[in-house]
Scaffold this motif. Structure first.
Motif, PDB file in Angstrom:
ATOM      1  N   GLU A   1       0.808  -1.217   0.000  1.00 18.01           N
ATOM      2  CA  GLU A   1       0.000   0.000   0.000  1.00 18.01           C
ATOM      3  C   GLU A   1       0.845   1.272   0.000  1.00 18.01           C
ATOM      4  O   GLU A   1       0.306   2.373   0.144  1.00 18.01           O
ATOM      5  N   ALA A   2       2.148   1.139  -0.154  1.00 16.69           N
ATOM      6  CA  ALA A   2       3.009   2.320  -0.141  1.00 16.69           C
ATOM      7  C   ALA A   2       2.696   3.240  -1.310  1.00 16.69           C
ATOM      8  O   ALA A   2       2.512   2.787  -2.443  1.00 16.69           O
ATOM      9  N   ARG A   3       2.627   4.541  -1.023  1.00 14.34           N
ATOM     10  CA  ARG A   3       2.380   5.555  -2.049  1.00 14.34           C
ATOM     11  C   ARG A   3       3.251   6.775  -1.783  1.00 14.34           C
ATOM     12  O   ARG A   3       3.495   7.141  -0.636  1.00 14.34           O
ATOM     13  N   PHE A   4       3.671   7.414  -2.862  1.00 12.81           N
ATOM     14  CA  PHE A   4       4.342   8.697  -2.803  1.00 12.81           C
ATOM     15  C   PHE A   4       3.498   9.725  -3.544  1.00 12.81           C
ATOM     16  O   PHE A   4       2.900   9.417  -4.574  1.00 12.81           O
ATOM     17  N   VAL A   5       3.480  10.940  -3.020  1.00  7.05           N
ATOM     18  CA  VAL A   5       2.960  12.090  -3.753  1.00  7.05           C
ATOM     19  C   VAL A   5       4.092  13.107  -3.774  1.00  7.05           C
ATOM     20  O   VAL A   5       4.599  13.503  -2.716  1.00  7.05           O
ATOM     21  N   VAL A   6       4.512  13.525  -4.962  1.00  8.82           N
ATOM     22  CA  VAL A   6       5.722  14.341  -5.087  1.00  8.82           C
ATOM     23  C   VAL A   6       5.532  15.444  -6.129  1.00  8.82           C
ATOM     24  O   VAL A   6       4.757  15.303  -7.071  1.00  8.82           O
ATOM     25  N   SER A   7       6.275  16.532  -5.934  1.00 13.04           N
ATOM     26  CA  SER A   7       6.263  17.594  -6.937  1.00 13.04           C
ATOM     27  C   SER A   7       7.060  17.207  -8.172  1.00 13.04           C
ATOM     28  O   SER A   7       6.744  17.640  -9.282  1.00 13.04           O
ATOM     29  N   GLU A   8       8.118  16.411  -7.964  1.00 11.59           N
ATOM     30  CA  GLU A   8       8.937  15.903  -9.061  1.00 11.59           C
ATOM     31  C   GLU A   8       9.252  14.438  -8.799  1.00 11.59           C
ATOM     32  O   GLU A   8       9.460  14.053  -7.651  1.00 11.59           O
ATOM     33  N   PRO A   9       9.300  13.609  -9.833  1.00 12.38           N
ATOM     34  CA  PRO A   9       9.690  12.204  -9.640  1.00 12.38           C
ATOM     35  C   PRO A   9      11.038  12.088  -8.934  1.00 12.38           C
ATOM     36  O   PRO A   9      11.956  12.883  -9.166  1.00 12.38           O
ATOM     37  N   LEU A  10      11.147  11.085  -8.064  1.00  7.79           N
ATOM     38  CA  LEU A  10      12.356  10.899  -7.266  1.00  7.79           C
ATOM     39  C   LEU A  10      13.448  10.144  -8.019  1.00  7.79           C
ATOM     40  O   LEU A  10      14.599  10.135  -7.594  1.00  7.79           O
ATOM     41  N   ARG A  11      13.084   9.493  -9.093  1.00 10.30           N
ATOM     42  CA  ARG A  11      14.061   8.839  -9.958  1.00 10.30           C
ATOM     43  C   ARG A  11      13.402   8.570 -11.302  1.00 10.30           C
ATOM     44  O   ARG A  11      12.176   8.509 -11.392  1.00 10.30           O
ATOM     45  N   ASP A  12      14.202   8.437 -12.320  1.00  7.69           N
ATOM     46  CA  ASP A  12      13.677   8.138 -13.652  1.00  7.69           C
ATOM     47  C   ASP A  12      13.457   6.642 -13.775  1.00  7.69           C
ATOM     48  O   ASP A  12      14.392   5.873 -14.007  1.00  7.69           O
ATOM     49  N   LEU A  13      12.214   6.222 -13.586  1.00  2.00           N
ATOM     50  CA  LEU A  13      11.853   4.806 -13.612  1.00  2.00           C
ATOM     51  C   LEU A  13      10.568   4.677 -14.414  1.00  2.00           C
ATOM     52  O   LEU A  13       9.519   5.187 -14.006  1.00  2.00           O
ATOM     53  N   SER A  14      10.638   4.023 -15.547  1.00  5.81           N
ATOM     54  CA  SER A  14       9.482   3.951 -16.437  1.00  5.81           C
ATOM     55  C   SER A  14       8.292   3.316 -15.734  1.00  5.81           C
ATOM     56  O   SER A  14       8.417   2.298 -15.059  1.00  5.81           O
ATOM     57  N   GLY A  15       7.142   3.943 -15.892  1.00  7.36           N
ATOM     58  CA  GLY A  15       5.910   3.429 -15.318  1.00  7.36           C
ATOM     59  C   GLY A  15       5.713   3.727 -13.855  1.00  7.36           C
ATOM     60  O   GLY A  15       4.694   3.332 -13.275  1.00  7.36           O
ATOM     61  N   ALA A  16       6.665   4.443 -13.234  1.00  6.51           N
ATOM     62  CA  ALA A  16       6.600   4.635 -11.781  1.00  6.51           C
ATOM     63  C   ALA A  16       5.724   5.811 -11.367  1.00  6.51           C
ATOM     64  O   ALA A  16       5.186   5.823 -10.263  1.00  6.51           O
ATOM     65  N   TRP A  17       5.582   6.808 -12.252  1.00 11.28           N
ATOM     66  CA  TRP A  17       4.953   8.055 -11.838  1.00 11.28           C
ATOM     67  C   TRP A  17       3.786   8.412 -12.747  1.00 11.28           C
ATOM     68  O   TRP A  17       3.838   8.232 -13.952  1.00 11.28           O
ATOM     69  N   ASN A  18       2.752   8.972 -12.131  1.00 10.12           N
ATOM     70  CA  ASN A  18       1.549   9.383 -12.833  1.00 10.12           C
ATOM     71  C   ASN A  18       1.247  10.828 -12.451  1.00 10.12           C
ATOM     72  O   ASN A  18       1.208  11.163 -11.260  1.00 10.12           O
ATOM     73  N   GLU A  19       1.022  11.665 -13.438  1.00 14.97           N
ATOM     74  CA  GLU A  19       0.754  13.068 -13.134  1.00 14.97           C
ATOM     75  C   GLU A  19      -0.676  13.239 -12.642  1.00 14.97           C
ATOM     76  O   GLU A  19      -1.630  12.699 -13.224  1.00 14.97           O
ATOM     77  N   VAL A  20      -0.823  13.955 -11.546  1.00 18.08           N
ATOM     78  CA  VAL A  20      -2.159  14.312 -11.068  1.00 18.08           C
ATOM     79  C   VAL A  20      -2.770  15.258 -12.090  1.00 18.08           C
ATOM     80  O   VAL A  20      -2.144  16.259 -12.460  1.00 18.08           O
ATOM     81  N   PRO A  21      -3.961  14.983 -12.601  1.00 19.74           N
ATOM     82  CA  PRO A  21      -4.543  15.851 -13.631  1.00 19.74           C
ATOM     83  C   PRO A  21      -4.760  17.279 -13.130  1.00 19.74           C
ATOM     84  O   PRO A  21      -4.929  17.514 -11.922  1.00 19.74           O
TER      85      PRO A  21
END
Length: 272
Positions: free
Chosen positions: A230-250
């Motif tokens: 259930e771990a989740r991050f909410v960030v202003s910028e991705p913490l690392r370049d990892l394909s598929g890891a980050w989704n932009e909040v609309p």
């Protein structure tokens, strides 16, 4: 950065990622400023319902005490913020996160025309809350407006009414596009996040993909083994370049990270 999940050492969140928040304090890629050296703050939950805070006006990249604390704090819910002042003083009380009882709040952006609007906004704060305001920022005042409008009972509605008030006051003072915000707030169990600006061109905000899916995509990344399902991050910028890891909040959206079910919904200010 906001983290919710299994207890983890703060240093794993703050210092270990390639583009960690500490790195972002010196080399922001997506922020309004490249360098965020006007102080920092972390907030976390441990024993009891009231979160702990550690804040300072030193740059985050140069604070040895932060490194010491990050290696000793293990927490299931963690907030961290690096600051670039938009006009208010560089002082500890102006560093995020802000706290009221069991709640934390942090904000990226600005209330444009704040000097013109400040008196009207301050007088709208519930008198029972007014004396709890410690600093002079627009960010903390926005927090106390949300508390005034019922943040502890209805976070989505309270923030919508707080933003609606700011836009009403802004219009009365001929302020163009008064609100620019990404916000994260928590009661220690759930995390609510908001992305909105009056001009509909808001600063960036991302949330992480489900950990099980990420492990399947990237079995070579050992650090994913430290995180619960259930771990989740909410960030202003991705913490690392990892394909598929980050989704932009609309744009113009709000979401909640909570046990069992996360949600994203449209966000629209409400004139109170």
């Amino acid at each position: 950065m906001a983290y919710s999940g299994s207890p983890i050492l703060a240093e794993e969140l703050l210092f270990r990622p390639v583009h960690s928040l500490i790195d972002q304090s010196m080399h922001s890629r997506l922020g309004a400023t490249t360098t965020n050296g006007d102080g920092f703050g972390i907030g976390w939950y441990g024993e009891g319902p009231r979160p702990a805070l550690f804040k300072d006006i030193e740059p985050a990249w140069n604070d040895q005490n932060l490194r010491e604390i990050a290696g000793a704090v293990r927490t299931p819910l963690f907030f961290a913020h690096v600051r670039s002042s938009t006009g208010t003083a560089v002082q500890r009380s102006n560093c995020h996160p802000f706290r009221h009882d069991g709640w934390l709040w942090m904000h990226n952006g600005a209330l444009n025309g704040f000097r013109a609007m400040k008196r009207d906004l301050l007088t709208a704060v519930d008198p029972a809350l007014f004396t709890e305001i410690e600093g002079s920022t627009d960010s903390e005042l926005l927090f106390f407006l949300a508390l005034t409008f019922g943040l502890t009972d209805d976070p989505f509605g309270a923030v919508a009414r707080a933003v609606g008030l700011v836009e009403d006051v802004g219009r009365a003072h001929d302020v163009t596009h008064p609100v620019q915000m990404t916000v994260a707030t928590t009661d220690g169990e759930s995390v609510w996040c908001f992305r909105y600006s009056s001009e509909q061109h808001t600063r960036t905000l991302f949330y992480s993909t489900e950990i099980a899916q990420l492990r399947a995509l990237h079995p070579e990344v050992e650090s994913l083994g430290l995180l619960s399902e259930e771990a989740r991050f909410v960030v202003s910028e991705p913490l690392r370049d990892l394909s598929g890891a980050w989704n932009e909040v609309p744009e113009s959206s709000a979401g909640v990270v909570q046990p069992g079910h996360d949600e994203i919904r449209p966000f629209q200010p409400i004139s109170p």
